[in-house]
Design an enzyme around this catalytic site. Structure first.
Site, mmCIF file in Angstrom:
data_model
loop_
_atom_site.group_PDB
_atom_site.id
_atom_site.type_symbol
_atom_site.label_atom_id
_atom_site.label_comp_id
_atom_site.label_asym_id
_atom_site.label_seq_id
_atom_site.Cartn_x
_atom_site.Cartn_y
_atom_site.Cartn_z
ATOM 1 N N LYS A 1 1.633 -9.043 1.089
ATOM 2 C CA LYS A 1 0.884 -8.723 -0.136
ATOM 3 C C LYS A 1 1.138 -7.311 -0.592
ATOM 4 O O LYS A 1 1.212 -6.390 0.220
ATOM 5 C CB LYS A 1 -0.618 -8.907 0.173
ATOM 6 N N ASP B 1 -9.085 -4.955 7.402
ATOM 7 C CA ASP B 1 -9.193 -6.345 7.859
ATOM 8 C C ASP B 1 -8.913 -7.357 6.762
ATOM 9 O O ASP B 1 -9.657 -8.322 6.574
ATOM 10 C CB ASP B 1 -10.583 -6.608 8.470
ATOM 11 N N LYS C 1 -2.662 -0.458 5.343
ATOM 12 C CA LYS C 1 -3.892 -0.609 4.554
ATOM 13 C C LYS C 1 -4.578 -1.930 4.860
ATOM 14 O O LYS C 1 -5.777 -1.983 5.111
ATOM 15 C CB LYS C 1 -3.474 -0.572 3.071
ATOM 16 N N LYS D 1 5.732 -4.833 -1.355
ATOM 17 C CA LYS D 1 5.636 -4.129 -2.636
ATOM 18 C C LYS D 1 6.813 -4.533 -3.493
ATOM 19 O O LYS D 1 7.876 -4.894 -2.973
ATOM 20 C CB LYS D 1 5.661 -2.613 -2.437
ATOM 21 N N HIS E 1 5.815 -9.009 8.680
ATOM 22 C CA HIS E 1 5.419 -10.417 8.709
ATOM 23 C C HIS E 1 4.520 -10.704 9.910
ATOM 24 O O HIS E 1 4.400 -11.848 10.330
ATOM 25 C CB HIS E 1 6.667 -11.313 8.772
ATOM 26 N N HIS E 2 3.897 -9.661 10.477
ATOM 27 C CA HIS E 2 3.037 -9.948 11.631
ATOM 28 C C HIS E 2 1.858 -10.812 11.199
ATOM 29 O O HIS E 2 1.255 -11.493 12.005
ATOM 30 C CB HIS E 2 2.551 -8.645 12.297
ATOM 31 N N ARG E 3 1.533 -10.753 9.908
ATOM 32 C CA ARG E 3 0.592 -11.695 9.299
ATOM 33 C C ARG E 3 1.172 -12.135 7.976
ATOM 34 O O ARG E 3 1.791 -11.321 7.274
ATOM 35 C CB ARG E 3 -0.771 -11.040 9.064
ATOM 36 N N SER F 1 -8.348 -8.388 -4.137
ATOM 37 C CA SER F 1 -7.251 -9.347 -4.282
ATOM 38 C C SER F 1 -7.366 -10.439 -3.221
ATOM 39 O O SER F 1 -7.106 -11.615 -3.483
ATOM 40 C CB SER F 1 -5.898 -8.646 -4.107
HETATM 41 P P1 NAD Z 1 -1.666 2.909 -14.232
HETATM 42 O O1 NAD Z 1 -0.309 2.713 -14.748
HETATM 43 O O2 NAD Z 1 -2.765 2.028 -14.728
HETATM 44 O O3 NAD Z 1 -2.162 4.414 -14.449
HETATM 45 C C1 NAD Z 1 -1.492 5.558 -14.010
HETATM 46 C C2 NAD Z 1 -1.725 6.657 -15.040
HETATM 47 O O4 NAD Z 1 -1.182 7.888 -14.544
HETATM 48 C C3 NAD Z 1 -1.033 6.376 -16.370
HETATM 49 O O5 NAD Z 1 -1.989 6.435 -17.419
HETATM 50 C C4 NAD Z 1 0.021 7.471 -16.476
HETATM 51 O O6 NAD Z 1 0.257 7.885 -17.808
HETATM 52 C C5 NAD Z 1 -0.612 8.592 -15.654
HETATM 53 N N1 NAD Z 1 0.351 9.583 -15.186
HETATM 54 C C6 NAD Z 1 1.648 9.436 -14.886
HETATM 55 N N2 NAD Z 1 2.182 10.597 -14.471
HETATM 56 C C7 NAD Z 1 1.200 11.509 -14.507
HETATM 57 C C8 NAD Z 1 1.120 12.893 -14.188
HETATM 58 N N3 NAD Z 1 2.171 13.548 -13.731
HETATM 59 N N4 NAD Z 1 -0.064 13.523 -14.351
HETATM 60 C C9 NAD Z 1 -1.143 12.862 -14.797
HETATM 61 N N5 NAD Z 1 -1.130 11.547 -15.107
HETATM 62 C C10 NAD Z 1 0.023 10.874 -14.955
HETATM 63 O O7 NAD Z 1 -1.518 2.789 -12.639
HETATM 64 P P2 NAD Z 1 -2.661 2.518 -11.583
HETATM 65 O O8 NAD Z 1 -2.685 1.068 -11.309
HETATM 66 O O9 NAD Z 1 -3.905 3.223 -11.986
HETATM 67 O O10 NAD Z 1 -2.023 3.208 -10.290
HETATM 68 C C11 NAD Z 1 -2.149 4.596 -10.037
HETATM 69 C C12 NAD Z 1 -1.911 4.846 -8.561
HETATM 70 O O11 NAD Z 1 -2.849 4.073 -7.785
HETATM 71 C C13 NAD Z 1 -0.529 4.457 -8.050
HETATM 72 O O12 NAD Z 1 -0.156 5.343 -7.029
HETATM 73 C C14 NAD Z 1 -0.763 3.078 -7.451
HETATM 74 O O13 NAD Z 1 0.198 2.747 -6.462
HETATM 75 C C15 NAD Z 1 -2.140 3.271 -6.857
HETATM 76 N N6 NAD Z 1 -2.872 2.027 -6.610
HETATM 77 C C16 NAD Z 1 -3.154 1.165 -7.623
HETATM 78 C C17 NAD Z 1 -3.868 0.005 -7.348
HETATM 79 C C18 NAD Z 1 -4.288 -0.959 -8.433
HETATM 80 O O14 NAD Z 1 -5.073 -1.864 -8.141
HETATM 81 N N7 NAD Z 1 -3.851 -0.809 -9.673
HETATM 82 C C19 NAD Z 1 -4.278 -0.276 -6.039
HETATM 83 C C20 NAD Z 1 -3.985 0.634 -5.028
HETATM 84 C C21 NAD Z 1 -3.284 1.782 -5.328
#
Ligand code: NAD
Length: 469
Positions: free
Chosen positions: A68, A97, A92, A104, A62-64, A360
């Site tokens: 999110k 910034d 992150k 989460k 909660h420092h900011r 976002s």
């Molecule tokens: P998503 O659900 O849209 O897609 C993830 C895909 O990975 C799915 O299609 C799933 O079937 C596939 N998958 C699962 N296990 C697998 C494996 N062992 N091998 C290959 N494919 C596999 O999710 P996303 O939003 O694309 O998120 C993916 C990663 O990115 C996560 O670690 C998430 O925390 C990170 N992330 C997402 C966002 C965002 O804006 N969506 C932002 C930052 C970080």
């Protein structure tokens, strides 16, 4: 010996950087600690039967405020994982910034096992539980999509919040990643994948760094493997291909495909849509064991699925020169040591996938200002640019073609501003991290550098608050 957990990895990575910063131990412990962990269980009626759903929301810092971070739907979700992801969000946001603390959320379900109607019921109930605890709101805590969720879930959340706060002027800013028609922003869907591309592209501009890897500068012609073909993986593949890279491998949970001559990302996407599987794509080699894709030859490996996919067991077999962590925590801390020892450049998750939270943040700003970016300025910019061009023509006697004039005078739309704001963020942040890496002899890689930069910024905030004089 078993592999370490995601949370242990994040803590170990934090500690590799903490002492280098020189901040007092108590302050470092506070920065590392998860401030609030809320575990809930609530009933949802599925086909006439009650089912108990387990879920979490963790506010790491909660420092900011607001805090999110995305919401994940997966049957492997657990408290440690959500705490690890919330911690990464804090670092992150500081790095790029974005003025938020990290958070989460997670619901322990496999979304593929539920109908749309059932998912809506679960999502709305989760949102209502958060409202009850004052853990959802534009000034409190602002979720977003993550693994297993998207714009649809965000629209259910905002609708639930507004039903409970009908007089809230800024209520639409209680969640981001909403559909554009539901107070979302153009460019959010592809933001994380686009940020991944901008980040890798920036890293590839440095000739000396590329030469140390045996590569030439630029992403053009580089061979890329993408593991996970969901939101982040799909858009990463799209922007790499459009940027001139060659996608040679794509992995999904049902298997993986490889073709050293290249795979067209859109054709693979359509093939999977029509056949239900990524396998048997024309011209490509099938890999039934999907993790094998991580070990195939390429220049750039983009893990974009889940955490802990590269461990000390498979790390020695990785052939990529650069790993871009699009997913959160794809490399365990001990595998990280091995890969660094092999001379592989790792662009860390807390930097590389920050495009999502950056856009976002733009969406949240749009919601609070109640106006689309570009709406007030586009016509004015266009008219001013046209005046300038016409003055140039009068002065020089050089006449431009009408279509060139229109192109040169164009004012910025929302999407132009979002893309340029994102690119600016990814370039600046990379250079902050790289500067730390190159100038601090205690820092031996980009992840440690990213942690040092993030910890220093958060520490500055705490110092300013006067808690740690
Ligand atoms: P998503 O659900 O849209 O897609 C993830 C895909 O990975 C799915 O299609 C799933 O079937 C596939 N998958 C699962 N296990 C697998 C494996 N062992 N091998 C290959 N494919 C596999 O999710 P996303 O939003 O694309 O998120 C993916 C990663 O990115 C996560 O670690 C998430 O925390 C990170 N992330 C997402 C966002 C965002 O804006 N969506 C932002 C930052 C970080």
């Amino acid at each position: 010996m078993s592999n370490i957990s995601f949370l242990e990895s994040v803590v170990q990575n934090f500690e590799k950087a903490a002492d280098i910063t020189g901040h007092p131990r108590g302050l470092l412990d506070q920065i590392r600690a998860c401030n609030s962990v809320y575990r809930m269980k609530f009933p949802v009626k599925i086909k006439g039967e009650f089912r108990v759903i387990e879920a979490w929301r963790v506010q790491h810092s909660h420092h900011r405020t607001p805090t999110k971070g995305g919401i994940r739907y997966d049957n492997m979700v657990n408290e440690d994982e959500v705490m690890a992801l919330a911690s990464l969000m804090t670092y992150k946001c500081a790095l790029v910034d974005v003025p938020f603390g990290g958070a989460k959320g997670g619901i322990k379900i496999n979304p593929r096992e539920y109908t749309e109607e059932q998912l809506e019921r679960i999502t709305r109930r989760y949102a209502a539980e958060l409202v009850k605890k004052n853990m959802l709101g534009p000034g409190l805590d602002v979720p977003a999509p993550d693994y297993g969720t998207g714009a649809r879930e965000m629209s259910w959340i905002v609708d639930t919040y507004m039903a409970l706060h009908p007089d809230s002027v800024d209520g639409y800013g209680c969640v981001t990643g909403k559909p554009v028609t539901q107070h979302g922003i153009n460019g959010r869907t592809e933001a994380t994948g686009l940020g991944v591309f901008y980040g890798v592209k920036e890293a590839c501009t440095y000739k000396e760094d590329m030469e140390a890897l045996g590569l030439t500068p630029g992403v053009e012609g580089k061979k890329v493997i993408v593991q996970g073909f969901g939101n982040v993986g799909y858009y990463s593949a799209k922007f790499f291909q459009e940027g001139g890279a060659i996608i040679v491998g794509i992995g999904e949970y049902e298997g993986a495909i490889y073709n050293e001559n290249g795979l067209d990302y859109e054709a693979v996407f359509n093939h999977r849509k029509s056949t239900g599987s990524i396998l048997n794509f024309p011209g490509a080699t099938n890999m039934e064991k999907t993790s094998d894709i991580l070990e195939q030859p390429c220049d750039i490996l983009i893990p974009a699925a889940l955490e802990n996919v590269i461990t000390k067991d498979n790390a020695p077999r990785i052939k990529a020169k650069i790993i871009g962590e699009a997913a959160n925590g794809p490399i365990t801390s001990d595998a990280d040591d091995i890969l660094n020892g092999m001379g592989i450049m790792i662009l860390p998750d807390m930097y590389l996938n920050a495009g999502g939270v950056t856009v976002s943040y733009f969406e949240w700003l749009k919601n609070l200002s109640h106006v689309r970016f570009g709406r007030m300025s586009k016509r004015f910019e266009q008219a001013s640019n046209m005046n300038l061009i016409e003055s140039f023509e009068t002065l020089t006697g050089v006449k431009l073609k009408d279509e060139d004039k229109v192109k040169a005078a164009r004012g910025a739309d929302e999407i132009d501003l979002v893309y340029s704001g994102l690119e600016e963020t990814m370039i600046n942040s990379y250079n902050d991290i790289r500067k730390e890496w190159k100038s601090n002899n205690k820092v031996n890689n980009l992840r440690v550098a990213a942690f040092v930069v993030a910890i220093n910024k958060i520490a500055d905030d705490y110092m300013a608050l006067g808690i740690f004089p």
